[in-house]
Design an enzyme around this catalytic site. Structure first.
Site, PDB file in Angstrom:
ATOM      1  N   CYS A 246       0.827  -1.202   0.000  1.00 57.32           N
ATOM      2  CA  CYS A 246       0.000   0.000   0.000  1.00 57.32           C
ATOM      3  C   CYS A 246       0.860   1.251   0.000  1.00 57.32           C
ATOM      4  CB  CYS A 246      -0.919   0.000   1.222  1.00 57.32           C
ATOM      5  SG  CYS A 246      -1.992   1.447   1.324  1.00 57.32           S
TER       6      CYS A 246
ATOM      7  N   CYS B 188      -8.300 -14.432  20.077  1.00 56.92           N
ATOM      8  CA  CYS B 188      -7.832 -13.254  19.357  1.00 56.92           C
ATOM      9  C   CYS B 188      -6.801 -12.487  20.178  1.00 56.92           C
ATOM     10  CB  CYS B 188      -9.005 -12.346  18.988  1.00 56.92           C
ATOM     11  SG  CYS B 188      -9.966 -11.774  20.401  1.00 56.92           S
TER      12      CYS B 188
END
Length: 444
Positions: free
Chosen positions: A79, A400
């Site tokens: 990016c 997580c």
């Protein structure tokens, strides 16, 4: 008289440093003048020139401005906004090495916090590394002195939104259109009162929920409707809490849904419901969890923190009975609806706050052969004493947060005599420092 604390000056000069390791946030770690320094955009084994961004008594922070000796694991970021946007911290590191570092971090947590290691380290689950993110919350800010609306994520280490044209992590339907969204909102009367856009993408549709702090004019509604029609989006408006959400276009949108093809399950959801951000990894994760549980047609299974039934309904295809428990009553109702729509009759769902004492819950008085839990980042501490007493033969823990997984592992292993048999990471969030993992505990 109270003396004002003098603000510490950050030197303009640069310094050189050898990077020794990578922090859990994805920053290079080195030592200079006897102090730890965290350096953005630097990798282990590198020599870099950096500029200080913050100094404190215990550690300093900085950003690499010149790579003197590059790591062989360094790659070109995917990016153009990588050094500005705070959404990703590891795009300059090869995906292979990203996964390896996360796996090592998980094992290190087990070693130091749980004093154990898994008998088997699982092969990482891998998926797409670009345009994988199907749920996101985009910030929106009209900056008058720049004559522009910013749409996207915050700058790295800042409360300000980054000036983004696109995002290589977001699903392409939205990630390639951040500048289009910016231009759209700039034309609206309410451009200074739209703080956020919720993004939710299913297997075929993209929904955008525009939160707005003042009523939208007819021309604003018309502009959003035209935008929705042009790009085939569902547009919803939200003026307050979740209950104020209403469809703009189409007026009666089809429900969002995703398929678990291997289990022949379709799960419907609303844009603000919790779902996994990476559909491909989610399918692999569900299949792996079911395989690890070794379900049989006689098993009774408990699914804690079950949400919409992502694991519950898949397990129901392979066992005698499954009980799903979730904190939010609204999610429980939706899980029941999903069971009905999938013609599943052997799954029952209950609402309960799993962070407090739930000793008197009727579903906890039953016996279970297997248990699956998928808690939030805070882990499942309060539930462990109940899980320990249930004595299930197999427990699959989806996590997580590796630190709370390791903390809970210590209790399961040392207090309740479980063995940590298998564990490994899943590449749910490529290019970020976020670690998603799965572990199997067994008892003879």
């Amino acid at each position: 008289m109270v003396k004002r604390r003098r603000r510490q000056r950050i030197p303009e000069a640069t310094a050189e440093i050898e990077i020794e390791s990578l922090s859990h946030e994805g920053r290079g770690v080195g030592h200079l003048d006897g102090k730890v320094v965290f350096v953005d955009f630097a990798l282990p084994g590198e020599s870099v020139e950096f500029k200080y961004s913050k100094q404190s008594k215990k550690f300093d922070q900085g950003r690499a401005v010149n790579i003197i000796k590059a790591s062989s694991d360094r790659v070109a970021p995917v990016c153009e906004h990588f050094t500005v946007c705070g959404g990703c911290s590891m795009q300059h590191l090869s995906n292979e090495k990203q996964i390896s570092i996360k796996q090592d971090a998980l094992m290190d947590m087990f070693k130091h916090m749980a004093q154990t290691q898994p008998k088997n380290i699982l092969q990482p689950l891998r998926g797409p590394i670009k345009h994988y993110r199907q749920k996101a919350r985009l910030g929106v800010k009209y900056v008058e002195n720049k004559g522009k609306v910013f749409v996207g994520f915050r700058e790295k280490g800042s409360a300000f939104l980054a000036d983004l044209l696109s995002c290589q992590v977001l699903h392409e339907s939205v990630g390639s259109r951040l500048s289009v969204l910016s231009d759209l909102i700039m034309t609206m009367d309410a451009r200074s009162s739209i703080p956020q856009i919720e993004v939710a993408i299913d297997d075929s549709k993209t929904a955008l929920v525009f939160r707005h702090l003042e009523s939208l004019s007819d021309s604003d509604r018309a502009a959003l409707t035209e935008f929705a029609q042009q790009y085939d989006f569902q547009i919803l408006l939200q003026s307050g809490g979740p209950d104020t959400r209403a469809a703009l276009w189409p007026e009666n949108p089809a429900p969002l849904s995703y398929r678990l093809n291997e289990q022949d399950i379709t799960i419907e959801f609303q844009p603000n419901d919790f779902t996994q951000v990476n559909n491909e990894i989610n399918q692999s994760m569900v299949s792996r969890a079911l395989s690890m549980l070794e379900l049989s047609a006689e098993d009774k299974v408990l699914d804690l923190f079950c949400g919409l039934g992502n694991f519950t309904l898949a397990m129901a295809r392979q066992c005698a009975e499954v009980v799903g428990v979730e904190g939010a009553q609204s999610m429980v109702l939706k899980a029941r609806e999903n069971a009905q729509k999938n013609n599943i009759n052997n799954a029952s769902f209950f609402a309960a706050d799993l962070s407090v004492d739930i000793s008197n819950e009727p579903w906890l008085q039953q016996k279970y052969d297997k248990i699956l839990l998928d808690p939030p980042r805070s882990g499942a501490m309060e539930m462990l004493k109940h899980i320990g007493k249930l004595g299930a033969k197999r427990i699959v823990y989806v996590s997580c947060n590796p630190s709370t997984l390791a903390r809970d592992t210590q209790i399961l292993v040392n207090e309740y005599a479980y063995t940590l048999l298998d564990a490994g990471v899943m590449d749910m969030f490529p290019h970020t420092a976020h670690v998603e993992s799965i572990a199997l505990f067994t008892k003879k």
